[in-house]
Structures are given as C-alpha cells and as structure tokens.
Design a protein around this motif. Structure first.
Motif, PDB file in Angstrom:
ATOM      1  N   ALA A 415     -56.835  -1.917  -9.211  1.00 49.69           N
ATOM      2  CA  ALA A 415     -57.813  -0.843  -8.985  1.00 49.69           C
ATOM      3  C   ALA A 415     -58.949  -1.296  -8.073  1.00 49.69           C
ATOM      4  CB  ALA A 415     -58.363  -0.366 -10.317  1.00 49.69           C
ATOM      5  N   PHE A 416     -59.365  -2.536  -8.209  1.00 55.61           N
ATOM      6  CA  PHE A 416     -60.485  -3.010  -7.396  1.00 55.61           C
ATOM      7  C   PHE A 416     -60.120  -3.021  -5.909  1.00 55.61           C
ATOM      8  CE2 PHE A 416     -63.297  -5.853  -5.233  1.00 55.61           C
ATOM      9  CZ  PHE A 416     -64.528  -5.625  -5.840  1.00 55.61           C
ATOM     10  N   PHE A 417     -58.929  -3.532  -5.589  1.00 52.09           N
ATOM     11  CA  PHE A 417     -58.491  -3.606  -4.189  1.00 52.09           C
ATOM     12  C   PHE A 417     -58.339  -2.189  -3.621  1.00 52.09           C
ATOM     13  CE2 PHE A 417     -55.611  -6.510  -1.300  1.00 52.09           C
ATOM     14  CZ  PHE A 417     -56.482  -6.307  -0.245  1.00 52.09           C
ATOM     15  N   ALA A 418     -57.755  -1.287  -4.435  1.00 47.10           N
ATOM     16  CA  ALA A 418     -57.567   0.102  -3.980  1.00 47.10           C
ATOM     17  C   ALA A 418     -58.913   0.751  -3.674  1.00 47.10           C
ATOM     18  CB  ALA A 418     -56.828   0.896  -5.038  1.00 47.10           C
ATOM     19  N   ASN A 419     -59.863   0.504  -4.539  1.00 46.90           N
ATOM     20  CA  ASN A 419     -61.195   1.067  -4.377  1.00 46.90           C
ATOM     21  C   ASN A 419     -61.865   0.534  -3.110  1.00 46.90           C
ATOM     22  OD1 ASN A 419     -63.233   2.731  -5.268  1.00 46.90           O
ATOM     23  ND2 ASN A 419     -64.318   1.026  -6.263  1.00 46.90           N
ATOM     24  N   LEU A 420     -61.731  -0.764  -2.914  1.00 49.58           N
ATOM     25  CA  LEU A 420     -62.299  -1.418  -1.733  1.00 49.58           C
ATOM     26  C   LEU A 420     -61.677  -0.847  -0.454  1.00 49.58           C
ATOM     27  CD1 LEU A 420     -64.233  -3.852  -1.148  1.00 49.58           C
ATOM     28  CD2 LEU A 420     -62.195  -5.280  -1.052  1.00 49.58           C
ATOM     29  N   LEU A 421     -60.341  -0.619  -0.502  1.00 49.46           N
ATOM     30  CA  LEU A 421     -59.612  -0.159   0.690  1.00 49.46           C
ATOM     31  C   LEU A 421     -59.796   1.332   0.972  1.00 49.46           C
ATOM     32  CD1 LEU A 421     -56.135  -1.943   0.409  1.00 49.46           C
ATOM     33  CD2 LEU A 421     -57.895  -2.292   2.146  1.00 49.46           C
ATOM     34  N   SER A 422     -60.275   2.088  -0.023  1.00 48.18           N
ATOM     35  CA  SER A 422     -60.242   3.557   0.076  1.00 48.18           C
ATOM     36  C   SER A 422     -60.983   4.094   1.311  1.00 48.18           C
ATOM     37  CB  SER A 422     -60.766   4.194  -1.197  1.00 48.18           C
ATOM     38  OG  SER A 422     -62.108   3.801  -1.390  1.00 48.18           O
ATOM     39  N   SER A 423     -62.035   3.398   1.759  1.00 48.71           N
ATOM     40  CA  SER A 423     -62.783   3.904   2.916  1.00 48.71           C
ATOM     41  C   SER A 423     -61.972   3.709   4.211  1.00 48.71           C
ATOM     42  CB  SER A 423     -64.115   3.181   3.044  1.00 48.71           C
ATOM     43  OG  SER A 423     -63.885   1.802   3.230  1.00 48.71           O
ATOM     44  N   PHE A 424     -61.024   2.779   4.187  1.00 43.71           N
ATOM     45  CA  PHE A 424     -60.204   2.524   5.381  1.00 43.71           C
ATOM     46  C   PHE A 424     -58.869   3.242   5.307  1.00 43.71           C
ATOM     47  CE2 PHE A 424     -56.917  -0.239   7.415  1.00 43.71           C
ATOM     48  CZ  PHE A 424     -57.298  -0.016   8.740  1.00 43.71           C
ATOM     49  N   ASP A 425     -58.198   3.170   4.143  1.00 47.14           N
ATOM     50  CA  ASP A 425     -56.884   3.788   3.987  1.00 47.14           C
ATOM     51  C   ASP A 425     -56.704   4.209   2.531  1.00 47.14           C
ATOM     52  OD1 ASP A 425     -54.219   4.487   3.805  1.00 47.14           O
ATOM     53  OD2 ASP A 425     -53.520   2.878   5.118  1.00 47.14           O
ATOM     54  N   SER A 426     -56.822   5.511   2.277  1.00 48.46           N
ATOM     55  CA  SER A 426     -56.743   5.996   0.898  1.00 48.46           C
ATOM     56  C   SER A 426     -55.295   6.089   0.419  1.00 48.46           C
ATOM     57  CB  SER A 426     -57.421   7.353   0.776  1.00 48.46           C
ATOM     58  OG  SER A 426     -56.807   8.255   1.670  1.00 48.46           O
ATOM     59  N   GLY A 427     -54.342   5.732   1.283  1.00 45.80           N
ATOM     60  CA  GLY A 427     -52.925   5.775   0.908  1.00 45.80           C
ATOM     61  C   GLY A 427     -52.525   4.687  -0.071  1.00 45.80           C
ATOM     62  N   PHE A 428     -53.378   3.661  -0.224  1.00 47.42           N
ATOM     63  CA  PHE A 428     -53.076   2.600  -1.190  1.00 47.42           C
ATOM     64  C   PHE A 428     -53.661   2.982  -2.546  1.00 47.42           C
ATOM     65  CE2 PHE A 428     -52.738   0.298   2.804  1.00 47.42           C
ATOM     66  CZ  PHE A 428     -51.551  -0.396   2.611  1.00 47.42           C
ATOM     67  N   THR A 429     -52.761   3.176  -3.525  1.00 48.44           N
ATOM     68  CA  THR A 429     -53.234   3.524  -4.867  1.00 48.44           C
ATOM     69  C   THR A 429     -53.603   2.263  -5.631  1.00 48.44           C
ATOM     70  OG1 THR A 429     -51.009   3.324  -5.767  1.00 48.44           O
ATOM     71  CG2 THR A 429     -51.674   5.511  -4.966  1.00 48.44           C
ATOM     72  N   GLY A 430     -53.298   1.106  -5.071  1.00 48.36           N
ATOM     73  CA  GLY A 430     -53.515  -0.155  -5.771  1.00 48.36           C
ATOM     74  C   GLY A 430     -52.258  -0.640  -6.471  1.00 48.36           C
ATOM     75  N   GLU A 431     -51.231   0.224  -6.539  1.00 47.47           N
ATOM     76  CA  GLU A 431     -49.982  -0.209  -7.166  1.00 47.47           C
ATOM     77  C   GLU A 431     -49.388  -1.338  -6.336  1.00 47.47           C
ATOM     78  OE1 GLU A 431     -47.571   3.013  -9.555  1.00 47.47           O
ATOM     79  OE2 GLU A 431     -48.142   3.743  -7.561  1.00 47.47           O
ATOM     80  N   TYR A 432     -48.963  -2.390  -7.041  1.00 47.88           N
ATOM     81  CA  TYR A 432     -48.399  -3.509  -6.297  1.00 47.88           C
ATOM     82  C   TYR A 432     -47.003  -3.873  -6.766  1.00 47.88           C
ATOM     83  CZ  TYR A 432     -50.335  -6.343 -10.176  1.00 47.88           C
ATOM     84  OH  TYR A 432     -50.654  -6.857 -11.404  1.00 47.88           O
ATOM     85  N   ILE A 433     -46.259  -4.404  -5.811  1.00 45.27           N
ATOM     86  CA  ILE A 433     -44.929  -4.936  -6.077  1.00 45.27           C
ATOM     87  C   ILE A 433     -44.991  -6.428  -5.776  1.00 45.27           C
ATOM     88  CG2 ILE A 433     -43.731  -2.769  -5.502  1.00 45.27           C
ATOM     89  CD1 ILE A 433     -43.030  -4.220  -2.776  1.00 45.27           C
ATOM     90  N   ASP A 434     -43.902  -7.134  -6.017  1.00 41.78           N
ATOM     91  CA  ASP A 434     -43.852  -8.558  -5.690  1.00 41.78           C
ATOM     92  C   ASP A 434     -42.991  -8.744  -4.438  1.00 41.78           C
ATOM     93  OD1 ASP A 434     -44.386 -11.355  -6.447  1.00 41.78           O
ATOM     94  OD2 ASP A 434     -42.194 -11.441  -6.569  1.00 41.78           O
ATOM     95  N   ASN A 435     -43.212  -9.853  -3.723  1.00 41.94           N
ATOM     96  CA  ASN A 435     -42.415 -10.040  -2.492  1.00 41.94           C
ATOM     97  C   ASN A 435     -40.912 -10.128  -2.771  1.00 41.94           C
ATOM     98  OD1 ASN A 435     -42.505 -12.639  -3.538  1.00 41.94           O
ATOM     99  ND2 ASN A 435     -43.420 -13.580  -1.713  1.00 41.94           N
TER     100      ASN A 435
END
Ligand code: ZN
Length: 453
Positions: A415-435
C-alpha cells in the motif's frame, strides 16, 4: 455388433477426441512471447526518462501493471519494514542479474551468480527450452555482451555467470537459439573505434568460435543450421527493414561492452560523444522479430536494455536516461510490430526489470520522494543513494494473450508504494507478484494451461 468391435470403435472414437482436443488446446496457447527487461531499472528510471523526453513510455498505458519482488534465494520482501526505514531496501541483500534472469526464465529462486541452475546446482528447465519443445523459434537481444547474465540466463545452465566463453559457445553451438544479438565485438572499443591490439574474444566464445562465425562458410549449430553473421550498422538496418530474414541470425555490434553507455564524453550530459556506428536496440529488436516470425508456430524473444544497470552503478544520470529512452524506443518498435504483423490475440508482451540499481530517488536527503520533473530537455531532480542493487520492487507492464494470468499470481499488496506512486501512475494498486511468477505466467500462456486461464 460383437463386443470386441464395440470396444475397438469406442477406442478409436476416444483417441480421435483426445487428439483433436489436444490440438485445439495446443493451437490456443499464446503463439509469441516477448519479454523485455530493462536491467537495473527502478520506477525512478522510467520517471527520469519520461520527464526528460516530455512523454510517457508506450508500456505505461498497458492494461496490466504489477510490482515485482526480485530477491534471490534466502532473500525476502515485506512491505511494512521496507518502508519504515529508508535504508531497509538499500541494505537488504538484493539479487544480481544472474539469479534474477534464472528466476524469470525458469521459475526457480537461486543464488547470486548462477545461471539456469537451482542453489544445489541442478539444471532448471528454461522458457527457451520450453518454447523450442513446442516447435517455436527463440532469440535473445541485448545492448551489452550477448553472453552476459540476462540473455545467458534465458538459455544457458552455468555455475558461474563469469564463464563468458563457455556460455557464448553453448549459445552458438549447443542451444537451439535462432537469433543472438548484442555488443562484445573483439576488435572494437567502447567508442566503436577499431582496436589494433588486445582483441577480447571471451564474450563471443573464444578466438576460434569468432573465426568460425566470420569465415566464408560460417558457424554451424547443433540443429544443422549455419549462422548468418552481421556486424555493421547498415546490415542491422537491412535485417530490420525485412528485405532478408535469415532463420539463424547472429549480430555482434561493433562495440566492446555496450552499444553506447560505456563510450567517452561527459556521462552527466545527454548525447555527449554519441556515435552512430552501432545499431540501436530498437533496430536490433526489429531485425530479431523479422527473423523469428519466419516460424508459423511462433517464437520466444527476450530483449534486454542491459546498460541502464551500468549507468546506475556509476550514478550517471544522463547515461541512465539515454539507456532507458533507448529501451523505451525498442518497446515502441516491438509494439508496432505486434500491432502490424501479429495482433494481441497471438502475442504476449511483458516489460519489466530484473532489479533496481542505484537506489534512485528525487531527493538528496534520505526520504522516499519521487524523481521530480524539471521540464523536457532538462535533467530531472534525481539522486542516487547507492552504487549497487537494491531490494526495491520493480514495475511490470503486460499486454496481450495470457496477460490476464498475472492476476492469479499476486502475493500481497504494498500500500505504501502504491500510494507513493499514485501521483505518477495510478495504475499500480500495489499488488505485487514475484519474479518467479513471470516464468509461471509465460509457461501457462505458452502451454495454454487451464489451471491458470
Ligand atoms: Zn548490476
């Protein structure tokens, strides 16, 4: 009707049914998979390149977006502690490109330095081998040496990423690759000038392999085919324009280690000392697609922007922007090819990074502040906080057939990363996968695995 005849007819019926079902399933798998990796690229690199060029990269409008955890064997990522202290992601043990390439190509988390092997040194089956078992063509393209960790990790199995000569020979002679392109020319320096002493053959498989590739009858691979060899910028252009599409294409650009990043000139100034004697990553990608699309059964292609990482290691702001922009141009060329020649019902395009390098943020102080826009043609406000890799999740963008499988792979929400990114790209919900999930998605898509689709 006698019983044995009934059983015989029933068997024939079921056999025909099973065969046609298998044929339908096989035909419905994703035909072409293109994996594009900007080595060492965090979100900061994408922002810096966007701001300098004054436009968004094409993949930023893709429908599928996730964050990706990149840690290697024995590592971990957990959002809470990661964003509590500025140094946590910086100091956490991070992956190297070999372990990250292995994770993406095989789905196996491994130790640093290993290529295509598990931590206990067993060979792991990679996506190139899987594509080839389905009758597809395969290729790797990079802006650094083709035997370097990321392209090598797609295809080879080695105890050490540093075994360049052995890895290069494996790629040329033993693997089933149809396209290999990169830098690493033995006779040229990093300014694409001819060297008159100390030729460096290890990246191309040794002196005899290079002679074999470049002599009049060419080098013959295990599959019986002879490599068509090119090295001049004009020849790369010719292949990109599609006038000639050889089935087996080897291109070594006339540059020592990278296409452009390692050249002379001021690395903090865009375009300084730029040479046009080498092809762009975009031209190489087009040439690769023309060659690989000869195969009616499709292909797997990996394209690497290999020197974003190197610019970030050296904290070269301008070179990092140049390299990211060159990678973005390559993605645009690939996207145009898909839209013109194949369509999204046949092709899956994934754009991501193997790890973040340089711990790049928008403030000189130790704060989580995004890179700041200073207008087109101006270097943005960007500050490196490290000269090594970090454990910060990297962005992933996907489009096309099979991209919907990513949603079955999510491990959690940052959630923190998604929130930080929201002003640049709101398409990231913060959901993450592994490589390692990148392999799982490609494997499920190419095999049309109903468990995931
Ligand atoms: Zn690196």
């Amino acid at each position: 009707m006698p019983w044995n005849k009934k059983i015989f007819l029933a068997t024939v019926f079921w056999a025909m049914f099973a065969l046609s079902y298998a044929a339908i399933c096989h035909a419905a798998g994703t035909k072409n998979i293109i994996l594009m990796i900007s080595d060492g690229q965090g979100i900061g690199n994408i922002m810096a390149s966007d701001f300098y060029t004054g436009k968004k990269a094409v993949y930023e409008s893709f429908p599928v977006k996730y964050l990706v955890t990149t840690y290697c064997d024995k590592g971990s990522y957990s959002p809470e502690p990661a964003w509590k202290s500025f140094d946590k992601n910086k100091d956490n043990p991070a992956t190297d490109s070999a372990a990250a390439a292995t994770a993406m190509a095989t789905g196996v988390k491994t130790s640093q330095g290993l290529l295509g092997k598990s931590p206990d040194l067993r060979n792991a089956k990679n996506i190139v081998e899987i594509a080839e078992s389905l009758g597809k063509s395969t290729g790797v393209v990079t802006s650094v040496q083709f035997s370097h960790a990321t392209p090598a990790g797609m295809v080879a199995h080695s105890d050490s990423r540093k075994n360049f000569e052995t890895i290069a020979r494996y790629m040329i002679y033993e693997s089933g690759l149809n396209v290999i392109m990169g830098a690493g020319h033995p006779f040229y320096d990093d300014n694409s000038e001819k060297k008159f002493w100390r030729s460096e053959y290890k990246y191309v498989g040794g002196e005899d392999a290079f002679k074999d590739l470049t002599d009049s009858d060419g080098a013959r691979a295990k599959d019986g085919r002879v490599w068509k060899y090119i090295e001049s910028a004009e020849d790369f252009e010719k292949m990109a324009s599609g006038t000639e599409n050889p089935l087996k294409l080897m291109g070594i650009a006339r540059s020592a280690t990278t296409l452009r990043q390692a050249r002379s000139g001021d690395p903090q100034k865009i375009g300084s000392y730029l040479s046009t004697k080498v092809p762009t990553l975009s031209t190489m990608s087009k040439a690769a697609l023309n060659s690989l699309s000869n195969n009616p059964d499709g292909f797997f292609l990996m394209v690497e922007g290999g020197a974003v990482d190197w610019a970030n290691h050296s904290n070269q702001k301008a070179r990092a922007i140049e390299e990211q922009t060159a990678f973005n141009d390559a993605v645009r060329s690939v996207l145009e090819w898909v839209e013109k020649k194949s369509g999204w019902n046949d092709t899956l395009l994934i754009v991501t990074a193997d790890h973040e390098t340089g711990y790049l943020w928008g403030s000189e102080s130790n704060e989580f502040v995004l890179v700041k826009d200073k207008g087109a043609d101006n270097l943005p406000e960007m500050f490196y906080h490290s000269r090594s890799h970090s454990n910060t999740p990297v962005p992933l963008y996907a489009k096309g057939k099979g991209s919907e499988i990513f949603k079955t792979m999510t491990d959690g929400r940052d959630a923190f990363f998604a929130n930080l990114l929201s002003s640049f790209d709101s398409g990231f919900t913060g959901e993450y996968i592994d490589n390692t999930d990148i392999f799982r998605v490609m494997d499920a898509a190419i095999n049309n695995d109903k468990k995931h689709i």
